[in-house]
Enzyme design. Sequence first.
Site, PDB file in Angstrom:
ATOM      1  CB  ALA A  12      12.290   8.135  11.659  1.00 50.72           C
ATOM      2  NE  ARG A  17      18.148  -2.779   1.720  1.00 43.76           N
ATOM      3  CZ  ARG A  17      17.669  -3.891   2.274  1.00 43.76           C
ATOM      4  NH1 ARG A  17      17.519  -4.985   1.537  1.00 43.76           N
ATOM      5  NH2 ARG A  17      17.312  -3.923   3.544  1.00 43.76           N
ATOM      6  CE  LYS A  24      11.957   1.176   5.572  1.00 42.96           C
ATOM      7  NZ  LYS A  24      12.944   0.116   5.849  1.00 42.96           N
ATOM      8  CD  GLN A  74      15.217   8.757  14.826  1.00 43.47           C
ATOM      9  OE1 GLN A  74      14.592   8.180  13.938  1.00 43.47           O
ATOM     10  NE2 GLN A  74      16.210   8.183  15.494  1.00 43.47           N
ATOM     11  NE  ARG A 337     -14.985   6.496 -20.120  1.00 39.81           N
ATOM     12  CZ  ARG A 337     -15.265   7.512 -20.942  1.00 39.81           C
ATOM     13  NH1 ARG A 337     -15.914   7.284 -22.077  1.00 39.81           N
ATOM     14  NH2 ARG A 337     -14.897   8.728 -20.645  1.00 39.81           N
ATOM     15  CE  LYS A 355     -19.171  10.652 -19.635  1.00 36.62           C
ATOM     16  NZ  LYS A 355     -18.882  11.952 -20.249  1.00 36.62           N
ATOM     17  CE1 TYR A 370     -19.371   6.737 -24.095  1.00 33.60           C
ATOM     18  CE2 TYR A 370     -20.210   8.417 -25.575  1.00 33.60           C
ATOM     19  CZ  TYR A 370     -19.630   8.055 -24.378  1.00 33.60           C
ATOM     20  OH  TYR A 370     -19.311   9.018 -23.460  1.00 33.60           O
TER      21      TYR A 370
HETATM   22  C1  UD1 Z   1      16.919  -3.731  13.283  1.00 35.90           C
HETATM   23  C2  UD1 Z   1      17.551  -4.413  14.467  1.00 35.90           C
HETATM   24  C3  UD1 Z   1      17.942  -5.831  14.060  1.00 35.90           C
HETATM   25  C4  UD1 Z   1      16.726  -6.586  13.568  1.00 35.90           C
HETATM   26  C5  UD1 Z   1      16.033  -5.818  12.462  1.00 35.90           C
HETATM   27  C6  UD1 Z   1      14.726  -6.444  12.136  1.00 35.90           C
HETATM   28  C7  UD1 Z   1      18.647  -2.629  15.669  1.00 35.90           C
HETATM   29  C8  UD1 Z   1      19.933  -2.014  16.048  1.00 35.90           C
HETATM   30  N1  UD1 Z   1      18.697  -3.677  14.883  1.00 35.90           N
HETATM   31  O1  UD1 Z   1      17.842  -3.708  12.230  1.00 35.90           O
HETATM   32  O2  UD1 Z   1      18.495  -6.527  15.171  1.00 35.90           O
HETATM   33  O3  UD1 Z   1      17.092  -7.879  13.122  1.00 35.90           O
HETATM   34  O4  UD1 Z   1      15.769  -4.461  12.891  1.00 35.90           O
HETATM   35  O5  UD1 Z   1      14.143  -5.835  11.005  1.00 35.90           O
HETATM   36  O6  UD1 Z   1      17.622  -2.209  16.143  1.00 35.90           O
HETATM   37  N2  UD1 Z   1      14.248   3.598  12.380  1.00 35.90           N
HETATM   38  C9  UD1 Z   1      13.959   4.878  12.806  1.00 35.90           C
HETATM   39  N3  UD1 Z   1      14.993   5.688  13.146  1.00 35.90           N
HETATM   40  C10 UD1 Z   1      16.280   5.291  13.107  1.00 35.90           C
HETATM   41  C11 UD1 Z   1      16.568   3.966  12.668  1.00 35.90           C
HETATM   42  C12 UD1 Z   1      15.531   3.144  12.322  1.00 35.90           C
HETATM   43  O7  UD1 Z   1      12.805   5.269  12.874  1.00 35.90           O
HETATM   44  O8  UD1 Z   1      17.149   6.102  13.458  1.00 35.90           O
HETATM   45  C13 UD1 Z   1      13.127   2.726  12.022  1.00 35.90           C
HETATM   46  C14 UD1 Z   1      13.127   2.337  10.579  1.00 35.90           C
HETATM   47  O9  UD1 Z   1      12.377   3.252   9.804  1.00 35.90           O
HETATM   48  C15 UD1 Z   1      12.462   0.968  10.620  1.00 35.90           C
HETATM   49  C16 UD1 Z   1      12.885   0.414  11.985  1.00 35.90           C
HETATM   50  O10 UD1 Z   1      13.269   1.534  12.755  1.00 35.90           O
HETATM   51  O11 UD1 Z   1      11.071   1.078  10.604  1.00 35.90           O
HETATM   52  C17 UD1 Z   1      14.035  -0.583  11.894  1.00 35.90           C
HETATM   53  O12 UD1 Z   1      15.147   0.064  11.311  1.00 35.90           O
HETATM   54  P1  UD1 Z   1      16.040  -0.643  10.232  1.00 35.90           P
HETATM   55  O13 UD1 Z   1      17.165   0.259   9.873  1.00 35.90           O
HETATM   56  O14 UD1 Z   1      15.198  -1.196   9.157  1.00 35.90           O
HETATM   57  O15 UD1 Z   1      16.565  -1.899  11.094  1.00 35.90           O
HETATM   58  P2  UD1 Z   1      17.999  -2.495  11.161  1.00 35.90           P
HETATM   59  O16 UD1 Z   1      18.950  -1.495  11.690  1.00 35.90           O
HETATM   60  O17 UD1 Z   1      18.272  -3.112   9.872  1.00 35.90           O
END
Ligand code: UD1
Length: 462
Positions: A12, A17, A24, A74, A337, A355, A370
């Site tokens: 979600a 970044r 992503k 979500q 082509r 082509k 060509y």
């Molecule tokens: C999370 C872990 C962290 C771990 C890291 C590994 C938690 C609280 N922390 O960190 O311990 O080291 O992953 O990569 O879980 N996502 C949703 N909905 C949300 C939040 C996140 O779908 O509300 C999804 C993101 O799109 C992603 C994944 O969950 O695919 C992980 O979320 P991200 O924010 O990247 O992880 P961190 O919070 O950095």
Amino acid sequence: MNENLEVIILAAGLGTRMKSKTIKILHRAAGRPIVDYVLDLAAELTQRRPVMVVGHQRDAVQQSVGDRARYAVQEEQLGTGHAVLQAAALVEADGIDGKRILVLSGDVPLTRAETLRRLLDEHARAGNALTLLTMKPDDPAMYGRIVRDDAGAVQRIVEAKDASDDEKRIGEVNAGIYVFDGEHLFDNLRNLKTDNAQKEYYLTDLLQVLRERGHRVGAVVAEPIEALGVNSRSELAQVESEIQRRVIAKLMSDGVTFRNPATVVIDSTVRIGADTVVYPFVTLEGTTTIGEGCVIDPGVHLMNVRVGDNVHLKTGTVADDAVIEDDANVGPYAHLRPGSHLGKHVKVGNFVETKKAVFGDGAKASHLSYIGDAEVGADVNIGAGTITCNYDGVHKHKTIIEDGAFIGSDTQLVAPVRVGRGAYVGAGSTITKDVPAESLALSRTPQRIVDGWARRKQKKSE
Ligand code: UD1
Ligand code: CA
């Protein structure tokens, strides 16, 4: 295959970044959206379609993934715990007792199926309620730290943003991949609180919750590369080069030679047969397939091209949506082509552009031509510098050259036009009318000789 295994893929989050308009997980690595690699993993482990938790750009995600997943929405990204909870209705629909639930991230594409099987095996062997994947990266960075007790048992996970200085020094971190016993997952998630630095529902808090309720939790350590997530362009590049490294390693083990594998750019969708040799700086993309015993010279770039066996593609050849059959010989510096189809033993030489051109078996266009919107029969010989004049400024027209015809060098074939079977066209001709089979067509102006002309000119200027 595990009948009782459900996979939840968290997808979600947008990934700010990446600095991109595109979410992503839809960025491509080695020719496929990165989420596709995660879907492949799920498909290797269970026949049940995974549940993807979608939020940002969910229409685009659903369009790309289609019916390879079921979807839970979500609406607001309130944390990983909240995200997993959104999958509850779908996962609980046909009962939850006895199910194992594997949680993956849509942006972590390099995990190997063997590693996940190891995680599932350890989960079953140890009788855990939760088993998670951990790793020891060079830089623990913003990952959640794994706190173990004196006996080495996993106690809790501290997010980097919540960690003390001592905890920040812990080298073992959470990879974000978990297997849960179904009956202990969703009820505990419903009781999570957001008393942390990010005011989010942390999936990681379940570890301590489960332990406090007397359940066993455990961990399996993996190579850091397997948990590498795509959060930035730099990580996307690392993920892509690792996928390409794996693709090339597999091809080498299947009998393909790479003269300098580190310089080859290859999509994970590309197939290459044994005893083919790939030279440096080759780019192979899309649905490209290459047969056995081919030689792919330096600088060749193929996109969605089907290449037969024993084909030699010489330096700098570029082809796009084309077919090259067995024993053909193309380039150097040829440009095929879309819609180009070269039959067996065809030769298309240097600086030839084609082509929508079909070449019958054994046809040749060896130099500087060509050939567009054309049907070239078997064993036709097209001389150097021949041009099909296929475009009148408004419409494209077709040139047909029947089997065995011989087109002299520097011919212009003004389409629509047909050269009959076995006919000859004299060098330097401009052909505007059909040429009957087995005839000769010549259109150049007769040559004139002016005796002594140069001598007289020389005298005048003295
Ligand atoms: C999370 C872990 C962290 C771990 C890291 C590994 C938690 C609280 N922390 O960190 O311990 O080291 O992953 O990569 O879980 N996502 C949703 N909905 C949300 C939040 C996140 O779908 O509300 C999804 C993101 O799109 C992603 C994944 O969950 O695919 C992980 O979320 P991200 O924010 O990247 O992880 P961190 O919070 O950095
Ligand atoms: Ca986060």
